[in-house]
Design an enzyme around this catalytic site. Structure first.
Site, PDB file in Angstrom:
ATOM      1  N   ASP A 109      -5.028  -4.647 -21.208  1.00 57.29           N
ATOM      2  CA  ASP A 109      -6.490  -4.540 -21.276  1.00 57.29           C
ATOM      3  C   ASP A 109      -6.985  -3.117 -21.038  1.00 57.29           C
ATOM      4  O   ASP A 109      -8.117  -2.916 -20.631  1.00 57.29           O
ATOM      5  CB  ASP A 109      -7.132  -5.499 -20.258  1.00 57.29           C
ATOM      6  CG  ASP A 109      -6.696  -5.217 -18.825  1.00 57.29           C
ATOM      7  OD1 ASP A 109      -5.808  -4.366 -18.621  1.00 57.29           O
ATOM      8  OD2 ASP A 109      -7.251  -5.853 -17.913  1.00 57.29           O
ATOM      9  N   LYS A 160      -5.760  -2.729  -4.708  1.00 56.28           N
ATOM     10  CA  LYS A 160      -7.042  -3.339  -4.323  1.00 56.28           C
ATOM     11  C   LYS A 160      -7.317  -3.206  -2.827  1.00 56.28           C
ATOM     12  O   LYS A 160      -7.246  -4.192  -2.077  1.00 56.28           O
ATOM     13  CB  LYS A 160      -7.076  -4.817  -4.735  1.00 56.28           C
ATOM     14  CG  LYS A 160      -6.586  -5.075  -6.148  1.00 56.28           C
ATOM     15  CD  LYS A 160      -7.689  -5.478  -7.090  1.00 56.28           C
ATOM     16  CE  LYS A 160      -7.305  -5.304  -8.531  1.00 56.28           C
ATOM     17  NZ  LYS A 160      -6.212  -6.105  -9.057  1.00 56.28           N
ATOM     18  N   ASP A 221     -10.713  -0.135 -18.122  1.00 51.25           N
ATOM     19  CA  ASP A 221     -10.071  -1.451 -18.050  1.00 51.25           C
ATOM     20  C   ASP A 221     -11.100  -2.449 -18.568  1.00 51.25           C
ATOM     21  O   ASP A 221     -12.196  -2.550 -18.016  1.00 51.25           O
ATOM     22  CB  ASP A 221      -9.708  -1.736 -16.582  1.00 51.25           C
ATOM     23  CG  ASP A 221      -9.194  -3.151 -16.377  1.00 51.25           C
ATOM     24  OD1 ASP A 221      -9.639  -4.082 -17.065  1.00 51.25           O
ATOM     25  OD2 ASP A 221      -8.342  -3.334 -15.488  1.00 51.25           O
TER      26      ASP A 221
HETATM   27  N1  GDD Z   1       3.160 -11.641 -18.581  1.00 51.02           N
HETATM   28  C1  GDD Z   1       2.342 -11.606 -17.522  1.00 51.02           C
HETATM   29  N2  GDD Z   1       2.578 -12.435 -16.469  1.00 51.02           N
HETATM   30  N3  GDD Z   1       1.299 -10.748 -17.558  1.00 51.02           N
HETATM   31  C2  GDD Z   1       0.474 -10.733 -16.479  1.00 51.02           C
HETATM   32  C3  GDD Z   1       0.652 -11.560 -15.358  1.00 51.02           C
HETATM   33  C4  GDD Z   1       1.769 -12.468 -15.370  1.00 51.02           C
HETATM   34  O1  GDD Z   1       2.011 -13.239 -14.442  1.00 51.02           O
HETATM   35  N4  GDD Z   1      -0.337 -11.306 -14.471  1.00 51.02           N
HETATM   36  C5  GDD Z   1      -1.106 -10.337 -15.017  1.00 51.02           C
HETATM   37  N5  GDD Z   1      -0.621  -9.985 -16.245  1.00 51.02           N
HETATM   38  C6  GDD Z   1      -1.131  -8.943 -17.152  1.00 51.02           C
HETATM   39  C7  GDD Z   1      -2.574  -9.114 -17.572  1.00 51.02           C
HETATM   40  O2  GDD Z   1      -2.629  -9.852 -18.779  1.00 51.02           O
HETATM   41  C8  GDD Z   1      -3.024  -7.666 -17.764  1.00 51.02           C
HETATM   42  O3  GDD Z   1      -2.733  -7.189 -19.058  1.00 51.02           O
HETATM   43  C9  GDD Z   1      -2.183  -6.896 -16.787  1.00 51.02           C
HETATM   44  O4  GDD Z   1      -1.076  -7.739 -16.425  1.00 51.02           O
HETATM   45  C10 GDD Z   1      -2.935  -6.490 -15.515  1.00 51.02           C
HETATM   46  O5  GDD Z   1      -3.585  -7.623 -14.987  1.00 51.02           O
HETATM   47  P1  GDD Z   1      -5.148  -7.579 -14.614  1.00 51.02           P
HETATM   48  O6  GDD Z   1      -5.500  -8.940 -14.147  1.00 51.02           O
HETATM   49  O7  GDD Z   1      -5.921  -6.965 -15.712  1.00 51.02           O
HETATM   50  O8  GDD Z   1      -5.086  -6.634 -13.354  1.00 51.02           O
HETATM   51  P2  GDD Z   1      -6.231  -5.691 -12.762  1.00 51.02           P
HETATM   52  O9  GDD Z   1      -7.047  -5.089 -13.812  1.00 51.02           O
HETATM   53  O10 GDD Z   1      -6.922  -6.431 -11.687  1.00 51.02           O
HETATM   54  O11 GDD Z   1      -5.340  -4.532 -12.034  1.00 51.02           O
HETATM   55  C11 GDD Z   1      -4.305  -3.884 -12.720  1.00 51.02           C
HETATM   56  O12 GDD Z   1      -4.794  -2.903 -13.613  1.00 51.02           O
HETATM   57  C12 GDD Z   1      -5.504  -1.797 -12.981  1.00 51.02           C
HETATM   58  C13 GDD Z   1      -5.884  -0.840 -14.085  1.00 51.02           C
HETATM   59  O13 GDD Z   1      -6.759  -1.402 -14.944  1.00 51.02           O
HETATM   60  C14 GDD Z   1      -3.380  -3.236 -11.674  1.00 51.02           C
HETATM   61  O14 GDD Z   1      -2.234  -2.768 -12.370  1.00 51.02           O
HETATM   62  C15 GDD Z   1      -4.074  -2.088 -10.950  1.00 51.02           C
HETATM   63  O15 GDD Z   1      -3.159  -1.416 -10.098  1.00 51.02           O
HETATM   64  C16 GDD Z   1      -4.630  -1.095 -11.958  1.00 51.02           C
HETATM   65  O16 GDD Z   1      -5.364  -0.068 -11.274  1.00 51.02           O
HETATM   66 MG    MG Z   2      -7.209  -5.321 -15.860  1.00 45.31          MG
END
Ligand code: GDD
Ligand code: MG
Length: 370
Positions: A109, A160, A221
């Site tokens: 994303d 977080k 994001d």
């Molecule tokens: N295959 C798989 N399995 N993918 C997963 C899983 C899982 O269990 N859980 C999450 N994902 C994928 C989501 O589809 C997304 O593309 C990505 O991992 C990150 O998950 P998000 O839910 O978007 O996390 P976030 O935005 O809260 O936080 C992450 O992204 C930030 C940057 O945008 C973290 O990586 C943070 O450290 C980072 O700053």
């Molecule tokens: Mg995200």
């Protein structure tokens, strides 16, 4: 061979109801599914084998890329979500490179202007175990905080942060990594693992060669409704770039859509196939889906209206998500940040935020009167 993994298994809960039947990376952004922008960027960076780490609605990714010929795609499917680290480990089993080869990994994303070849080049030049692309944001609380030392060595990884004391930097994990393959293969594969909460902190604590590469390129994001509409709009206006988007424009209107001559579609809005925008309506930095009807005199700002919905004459939407097959009657003024489930019906004049509410909509039976 250059290989990459995209993590696309999340449920996209913050984008419901849009993600009820469509995984976040397959939602339409600037006229095509978001994941296609990422795949095109990886191809530009020389990637020729890509593994999708799928879980939620996994089969839809195979449908999306069934006839795709640009690069080889493999699918790792998690029956039960394995977390971000487990997903990387699981997808890693389908890689073909050697133990020291670099593997590019993207969150599914992230809309980013970073030069991926440059990130890989820096990773290889340092002989790093992991290189993280980092960016700076005004409010880092929703992200992984990554303080670095002189020279870019990562000092800590704080996912977080919960308290103000934990907000030690505005430099965050931008969701784009390069892993040495052997490091990725060492992630446990017998349980759920978070790369952010376990793998990165453990690598840093264990003296691993973990480096950050901080840039001020465009970065967003797209995980929340507002970020999602702005990401799409930025691609169309040229603030963000994708190999799949043409020259900067005010709007992307599908050739089968009908926009009245007196309507304004601005700020990088998209209007989907067979949608109709009525006289005098304003659509600004918004996504109007397939077969949506926007009646005359409507204002739609920073909002998403999903397919087959109707927005009645004179209504106003701000930072609103309208699920598919909904019907918003005329002269509604929806409060900002409202998210409407699919199939919702609001009668004419049913909701107001400012001014005077509409006179009673219901025919009451008045009792006690002769
Ligand atoms: N295959 C798989 N399995 N993918 C997963 C899983 C899982 O269990 N859980 C999450 N994902 C994928 C989501 O589809 C997304 O593309 C990505 O991992 C990150 O998950 P998000 O839910 O978007 O996390 P976030 O935005 O809260 O936080 C992450 O992204 C930030 C940057 O945008 C973290 O990586 C943070 O450290 C980072 O700053
Ligand atoms: Mg995200």
């Amino acid at each position: 061979m250059r290989e990459a993994i995209i993590l696309v298994g999340g449920k996209g809960t913050r984008l419901r109801p849009l993600t009820n039947h469509t995984p976040k990376p397959l939602l339409g952004v600037a006229g095509t599914s978001f994941i296609r922008h990422q795949v095109a960027k990886l191809m530009d960076a020389g990637v020729d084998h890509l593994v999708f780490a799928t879980s939620y609605l996994a089969a839809l990714f195979q449908d999306e890329f069934r006839d795709f010929a640009g690069l080889e795609i493999s699918y790792a499917v998690e029956e039960v979500p394995l977390g971000t680290g487990g997903a990387i480990r699981n997808a890693g089993k389908l890689l073909r490179g050697g133990p020291d080869d670099p593997v590019l990994i993207l969150n599914g994303d992230i809309l980013s202007g970073v030069d991926l070849r440059d990130v890989v080049r820096r990773h290889e030049a340092r002989g790093a175990d992991v290189t993280l692309h980092l960016t700076r944001v005004a409010d880092p609380r929703a992200f992984g905080l990554v303080p670095t030392a002189e020279g870019g060595r990562v000092r800590a990884f704080l996912e977080k942060p919960k308290t103000a004391a934990e907000c030690v930097t505005d430099q965050i994990n931008a969701g784009c990594y390069v892993f040495r393959r052997s490091v990725l293969d060492a992630i446990p594969d017998d349980r759920e693992v978070s790369v952010e909460q376990e793998t990165f902190p453990a690598l840093v604590a264990g003296g691993g060669l973990v480096y950050g590469h901080t840039t001020d390129d465009y970065w967003r994001d797209l995980g929340t409704p507002l970020a999602f509409v702005h990401g799409s709009a930025d691609l169309i206006t040229g603030t963000a770039t994708s190999p799949l988007v043409g020259p900067p424009a005010e709007a992307l209107v599908h050739p089968t859509a009908t926009v009245h001559a007196s309507a304004q579609v601005t700020g990088g809005s998209t209007v989907g196939p067979y949608a109709v925008i009525g006289a005098g309506s304003v659509v600004h930095r918004s996504i109007v889906g397939e077969r949506v009807t926007v009646e005359p005199g409507v204002g739609i700002h920073e909002s998403v209206v999903d397919h087959d919905s109707v927005i009645g004459a004179g209504s106003t939407l701000r930072e609103t998500v309208v699920g598919c097959h909904s019907h918003i009657g005329a002269h509604n003024e929806l409060p900002p940040q409202l998210r409407l489930a699919c199939g919702i019906r609001i009668p004419a004049g049913g909701v107001r935020v400012t001014g005077t509410a509409t006179a009673c909509l219901t025919a009451h039976r008045v009792t006690g009167e002769q």
